[in-house]
Design a protein around this motif. Structure first.
Motif, PDB file in Angstrom:
ATOM      1  N   ILE A  38       0.871  -1.177   0.000  1.00  0.00           N
ATOM      2  CA  ILE A  38       0.000   0.000   0.000  1.00  0.00           C
ATOM      3  C   ILE A  38       0.907   1.225   0.000  1.00  0.00           C
ATOM      4  CG2 ILE A  38      -1.683   1.344   1.309  1.00  0.00           C
ATOM      5  CD1 ILE A  38      -2.834  -1.167   2.428  1.00  0.00           C
ATOM      6  N   ALA A  39       0.727   2.095  -0.976  1.00  0.00           N
ATOM      7  CA  ALA A  39       1.508   3.330  -1.027  1.00  0.00           C
ATOM      8  C   ALA A  39       0.589   4.490  -0.663  1.00  0.00           C
ATOM      9  CB  ALA A  39       2.083   3.529  -2.428  1.00  0.00           C
ATOM     10  N   ILE A  40       1.069   5.342   0.226  1.00  0.00           N
ATOM     11  CA  ILE A  40       0.244   6.460   0.698  1.00  0.00           C
ATOM     12  C   ILE A  40       1.011   7.763   0.554  1.00  0.00           C
ATOM     13  CG2 ILE A  40      -1.055   7.427   2.633  1.00  0.00           C
ATOM     14  CD1 ILE A  40      -0.991   4.553   3.837  1.00  0.00           C
ATOM     15  N   ASN A  62      -4.834   9.598  -2.829  1.00  0.00           N
ATOM     16  CA  ASN A  62      -3.570   9.582  -2.095  1.00  0.00           C
ATOM     17  C   ASN A  62      -3.137   8.184  -1.654  1.00  0.00           C
ATOM     18  OD1 ASN A  62      -3.348  12.307  -2.343  1.00  0.00           O
ATOM     19  ND2 ASN A  62      -4.195  12.768  -0.333  1.00  0.00           N
ATOM     20  N   ILE A  63      -3.900   7.181  -2.060  1.00  0.00           N
ATOM     21  CA  ILE A  63      -3.531   5.822  -1.671  1.00  0.00           C
ATOM     22  C   ILE A  63      -3.590   4.911  -2.894  1.00  0.00           C
ATOM     23  CG2 ILE A  63      -5.906   5.361  -0.853  1.00  0.00           C
ATOM     24  CD1 ILE A  63      -4.632   3.498   1.266  1.00  0.00           C
ATOM     25  N   CYS A  68       2.044  -6.311  -5.603  1.00  0.00           N
ATOM     26  CA  CYS A  68       3.283  -7.083  -5.583  1.00  0.00           C
ATOM     27  C   CYS A  68       3.919  -6.899  -4.211  1.00  0.00           C
ATOM     28  CB  CYS A  68       4.225  -6.620  -6.694  1.00  0.00           C
ATOM     29  SG  CYS A  68       4.878  -4.969  -6.472  1.00  0.00           S
ATOM     30  N   SER A  69       4.957  -7.672  -3.940  1.00  0.00           N
ATOM     31  CA  SER A  69       5.652  -7.535  -2.659  1.00  0.00           C
ATOM     32  C   SER A  69       6.554  -6.308  -2.701  1.00  0.00           C
ATOM     33  CB  SER A  69       6.486  -8.783  -2.388  1.00  0.00           C
ATOM     34  OG  SER A  69       7.560  -8.824  -3.307  1.00  0.00           O
ATOM     35  N   LEU A  70       7.014  -5.895  -1.526  1.00  0.00           N
ATOM     36  CA  LEU A  70       7.909  -4.744  -1.456  1.00  0.00           C
ATOM     37  C   LEU A  70       9.216  -5.031  -2.206  1.00  0.00           C
ATOM     38  CD1 LEU A  70       8.099  -1.890  -0.323  1.00  0.00           C
ATOM     39  CD2 LEU A  70       9.096  -2.830   1.749  1.00  0.00           C
ATOM     40  N   ASP A  71       9.717  -6.264  -2.095  1.00  0.00           N
ATOM     41  CA  ASP A  71      10.941  -6.644  -2.828  1.00  0.00           C
ATOM     42  C   ASP A  71      10.745  -6.460  -4.332  1.00  0.00           C
ATOM     43  OD1 ASP A  71      12.241  -7.228  -0.530  1.00  0.00           O
ATOM     44  OD2 ASP A  71      12.030  -9.406  -0.671  1.00  0.00           O
ATOM     45  N   THR A  72       9.604  -6.925  -4.830  1.00  0.00           N
ATOM     46  CA  THR A  72       9.310  -6.791  -6.256  1.00  0.00           C
ATOM     47  C   THR A  72       9.215  -5.320  -6.634  1.00  0.00           C
ATOM     48  OG1 THR A  72       8.103  -8.871  -6.218  1.00  0.00           O
ATOM     49  CG2 THR A  72       7.685  -7.423  -8.088  1.00  0.00           C
TER      50      THR A  72
END
Ligand SMILES: [Zn+2]
Ligand SMILES: [Zn+2]
Length: 149
Positions: A38-40, A62-63, A68-72
């Protein structure tokens, strides 16, 4: 409401408080799964009435749910820094002459590799890449204005 972890592994809540009539996009059900990102934007720490801490989001724009995973996501970020004019096939590493028409980022040597990679990996990566590109293209000046006001 979502239970999330930050990069350091600290757990907190993300709560959406949307205006009446604003609905959560149906696609979120597909893009939000354990381990996805989740990017905020404009995230600030918030204490909820029940004493829990987290982030309160009031505007849907804003969200972002990134499937995908954070690594990806970090790998995609690195990929995006590379020049896209030349490249190797994302699947077999041969010289590539095709590019994914949806994200315009990932290269392939031919349709076979593209199809295989799409099924194995790129189907979700592609959505994530498009979201990253979309966010990179945002008017970040507004970000500064947001904090100045
Ligand atoms: Zn190939
Ligand atoms: Zn793609």
């Amino acid at each position: 409401m979502y239970l999330v972890k930050d990069k350091a592994g600290k757990q907190f809540l993300v709560a959406l408080y949307l205006d009446n009539g604003v609905e959560i996009p149906a696609i979120w059900k597909k893009h939000c799964f354990p381990g996805s990102v989740i990017a905020i934007m404009y995230a600030t720490s918030h204490s909820f009435a029940d004493g829990q801490h987290g982030v309160r989001v009031e505007e849907l724009e804003n969200i972002k749910m990134i499937p995908c995973s954070l690594d990806t996501l970090l790998r995609i970020g690195d990929d995006l820094k590379k020049p896209t004019t030349s490249g190797e096939c994302a699947s077999c590493k041969s010289p590539a002459s095709l590019r994914c028409s949806k994200c315009s980022v990932v290269n392939y040597c031919g349709a076979d590799c593209q199809l295989r990679d799409w099924k194995e990996r790129h189907k979700l990566d592609c959505v994530a890449i498009q979201k990253v590109v979309e966010w990179k293209g945002r008017n970040w000046k507004r970000f500064n204005e947001y904090w100045m006001n």
